[in-house]
Design an enzyme around this catalytic site. Structure first.
Site, short mmCIF file in Angstrom:
data_model
loop_
_atom_site.label_atom_id
_atom_site.label_comp_id
_atom_site.label_asym_id
_atom_site.label_seq_id
_atom_site.Cartn_x
_atom_site.Cartn_y
_atom_site.Cartn_z
N ASN A 46 -10.01 8.32 5.40
CA ASN A 46 -10.60 7.01 5.11
C ASN A 46 -12.09 6.97 5.49
O ASN A 46 -12.66 5.92 5.66
CB ASN A 46 -9.87 5.90 5.88
CG ASN A 46 -8.42 5.79 5.47
OD1 ASN A 46 -8.11 5.84 4.28
ND2 ASN A 46 -7.52 5.66 6.43
N HIS A 132 -0.21 -4.87 4.61
CA HIS A 132 -0.08 -3.77 5.58
C HIS A 132 0.99 -4.09 6.62
O HIS A 132 1.23 -5.25 6.97
CB HIS A 132 -1.43 -3.57 6.27
CG HIS A 132 -1.49 -2.35 7.12
ND1 HIS A 132 -1.31 -2.39 8.48
CD2 HIS A 132 -1.69 -1.04 6.80
CE1 HIS A 132 -1.42 -1.15 8.97
NE2 HIS A 132 -1.66 -0.32 7.97
N GLU A 176 -5.53 -8.99 1.50
CA GLU A 176 -6.40 -7.87 1.89
C GLU A 176 -7.54 -7.73 0.88
O GLU A 176 -7.33 -7.96 -0.32
CB GLU A 176 -5.58 -6.57 1.95
CG GLU A 176 -4.51 -6.64 3.01
CD GLU A 176 -3.64 -5.39 3.12
OE1 GLU A 176 -4.05 -4.32 2.65
OE2 GLU A 176 -2.54 -5.52 3.70
N SER A 180 -4.33 -1.03 0.80
CA SER A 180 -4.45 0.33 1.32
C SER A 180 -3.70 1.37 0.51
O SER A 180 -4.06 2.54 0.53
CB SER A 180 -3.99 0.38 2.78
OG SER A 180 -2.66 -0.09 2.89
N ASP A 205 -7.74 -9.45 5.60
CA ASP A 205 -7.80 -8.12 6.22
C ASP A 205 -8.67 -7.27 5.30
O ASP A 205 -8.31 -7.00 4.17
CB ASP A 205 -6.37 -7.56 6.31
CG ASP A 205 -6.32 -6.08 6.71
OD1 ASP A 205 -7.32 -5.37 6.53
OD2 ASP A 205 -5.25 -5.64 7.18
N HIS A 208 -10.35 -1.87 4.29
CA HIS A 208 -10.89 -0.90 3.35
C HIS A 208 -12.07 -1.44 2.54
O HIS A 208 -12.52 -0.79 1.60
CB HIS A 208 -9.78 -0.40 2.41
CG HIS A 208 -8.66 0.25 3.16
ND1 HIS A 208 -8.69 1.57 3.56
CD2 HIS A 208 -7.50 -0.25 3.67
CE1 HIS A 208 -7.60 1.87 4.24
NE2 HIS A 208 -6.85 0.77 4.32
N LYS A 240 -12.34 3.10 9.52
CA LYS A 240 -12.31 3.54 8.11
C LYS A 240 -13.75 3.91 7.71
O LYS A 240 -14.24 4.92 8.17
CB LYS A 240 -11.75 2.42 7.23
CG LYS A 240 -10.47 1.78 7.77
CD LYS A 240 -9.22 2.55 7.49
CE LYS A 240 -7.99 1.77 7.95
NZ LYS A 240 -6.84 2.59 8.17
C1 LIG Z 1 -5.03 -2.75 5.39
C2 LIG Z 1 -4.97 -2.24 6.79
N1 LIG Z 1 -4.92 -3.13 7.81
C3 LIG Z 1 -4.84 -2.73 9.08
C4 LIG Z 1 -4.80 -1.41 9.41
C5 LIG Z 1 -4.66 -1.00 10.85
O1 LIG Z 1 -5.92 -0.63 11.34
P1 LIG Z 1 -6.06 0.44 12.53
O2 LIG Z 1 -5.86 1.78 11.91
O3 LIG Z 1 -7.46 0.22 13.03
O4 LIG Z 1 -5.02 0.09 13.53
C6 LIG Z 1 -4.87 -0.44 8.41
C7 LIG Z 1 -4.84 1.01 8.74
O5 LIG Z 1 -4.11 1.79 8.22
C8 LIG Z 1 -4.94 -0.86 7.07
O6 LIG Z 1 -4.95 0.01 6.06
#
Ligand SMILES: Cc1ncc(COP(=O)(O)O)c(C=O)c1O
Length: 388
Positions: A46, A132, A176, A180, A205, A208, A240
């Site tokens: 990422n 997520h 989001e 992801s 969120d 990405h 990321k």
């Molecule tokens: C959309 C999304 N939110 C939250 C997270 C979690 O973040 P972190 O890896 O910093 O715990 C991720 C990570 O995979 C993600 O892709």
């Protein structure tokens, strides 16, 4: 007895072909990674802007460690909040325009805090179906009503949203900026309008999106014309595009003051390393000024999409750094991933339960570090493996 249950679950996972395991890499650096002494072109990380191994970030991390120490030594409300944390939080607020920011050691913890502290038992919590795991898990612990709407489907969301809020009962909509696993984005402006007409709060969120989208990499909300005040709460992380690790929540002073008092992950967890905060500040400076990184990433995305379309690969239609090639069957996805590996290309197969049943896929991620030759080689190999 208890142990037998665990063993049965492990056997079942293996029999379903869904067992996962980590690979030990001796180096993950720019466009390549090393596993068991062999070099691969990496299409699975990422690190979209090629910052994770930047010498400038390495230097910032080391200077931060010398100035502040490696560990924060406590939770933020005890001894864990150093000038490095205050400077990073102030810098994020100034860059993005939010009133206040709180730092977390991971995006998972930040998402958990966002949903657990900002909802009360009377509230209706609405999440996109492909949210997520960190959001879903937090929502499952919500003692009030929780529903999931069809992915990026505003009409489905509208059917679930009450016409208005009451004094006790509020609706919170969570989505989001870039999903992801599918790599696509909601129409945030339209979603905001819907939320505003129904008195609902919008929470985003942007794991990405930050760094990659919008002017100076401010994120998906900025790219889609939203203002910071349009979002009730915003989560993005540093692991990321920023190439480091950790995360933050941002919002109005009231929302963030409230989380500081009542967010249990914030109050009861050791604060982020102060050295890391210094590295994140350096990363933000590069993200803001090195427009060429976003330009190169976008060039690589367009190039990949053009070649993948010409080759007839079964890609989803997203226009971002995450490109999903749907295989369907889990065993086949694993086999394709292994065949790519034999050709020196690393693309991880993503299988249920991370993605819905029957949609196992290769999750290709593009980076500013990739060369056009790398992308040509990936497409050619995929064509040979998938279509011949
Ligand atoms: C959309 C999304 N939110 C939250 C997270 C979690 O973040 P972190 O890896 O910093 O715990 C991720 C990570 O995979 C993600 O892709």
């Amino acid at each position: 007895m208890q142990r037998m249950r665990l063993e049965q679950a492990l056997i079942a996972r293996q029999q379903q072909g869904l067992q996962r395991q980590s690979t030990e890499f001796s180096q993950v650096h720019g466009r390549t990674l090393l596993a068991e002494g062999k070099a691969y072109v990496n299409f699975s990380g990422n690190d979209y802007l090629d910052l994770a191994s930047s010498p400038l970030l390495q230097q910032a991390l080391s200077e931060g460690a010398q100035q502040y120490g490696v560990g924060s030594t406590g939770s933020p409300l005890v001894t864990g909040y150093h000038s490095a944390h205050a400077d990073l939080a102030a810098e994020l607020a100034a860059w993005l325009g939010f009133e206040r920011v709180l730092l977390f050691s991971s995006g998972f913890a930040a998402n958990q805090t966002m949903l657990s502290s900002l909802t009360s038992a009377e509230d209706l919590l609405l999440l996109d179906k492909l949210s997520h795991a960190s959001l879903i898990d937090a929502a499952l612990q919500h003692s009030g009503r929780f529903k999931r709407f069809a992915h990026n489907d505003l009409a489905a969301l509208a059917r679930l949203l009450p016409e208005t809020a009451t004094a006790e009962q509020h609706s919170l909509v969570v989505t989001e900026g870039v999903f992801s696993m599918d790599g696509d984005s909601p129409d945030l402006a339209a979603m905001l309008q819907l939320c505003q007409t129904r008195d609902a709060a919008l929470l985003l969120d942007d794991a990405h999106g930050l760094g990659v989208l919008g002017e100076e990499g401010r994120g998906s909300w900025f790219a889609q014309g939203l203002q910071p005040s349009d979002l009730y709460c915003y989560m993005a992380n540093f692991g990321k595009a920023l190439g480091v690790g950790g995360a933050f929540l941002a919002g109005s002073r009231t929302v963030i003051d409230y989380i500081e008092q009542f967010g249990r992950h914030y109050v009861y967890s050791t604060a982020l390393s102060p050295a890391l905060c210094v590295a994140v500040r350096k990363s933000i400076a590069l993200v803001r000024t090195d427009t060429w990184r976003r330009d190169k990433l976008n060039e690589n995305i367009q190039y990949f999409r053009r070649l993948a379309t010409q080759a007839g690969l079964p890609c989803l239609t997203a226009n971002g750094a995450i490109q999903a090639i749907i295989i369907g069957d889990s065993a086949k996805a694993l086999s394709v991933s292994q065949q790519l590996r034999q050709q020196g290309i690393w693309v991880t197969a993503i299988r249920p339960p991370t993605v819905p049943p029957g949609t196992a896929r290769l999750r290709v991620t593009l980076s500013a570090a990739h060369h056009t030759d790398d992308i040509q080689r990936l497409i050619k190999t995929l064509q040979q493996v998938l279509l011949c």
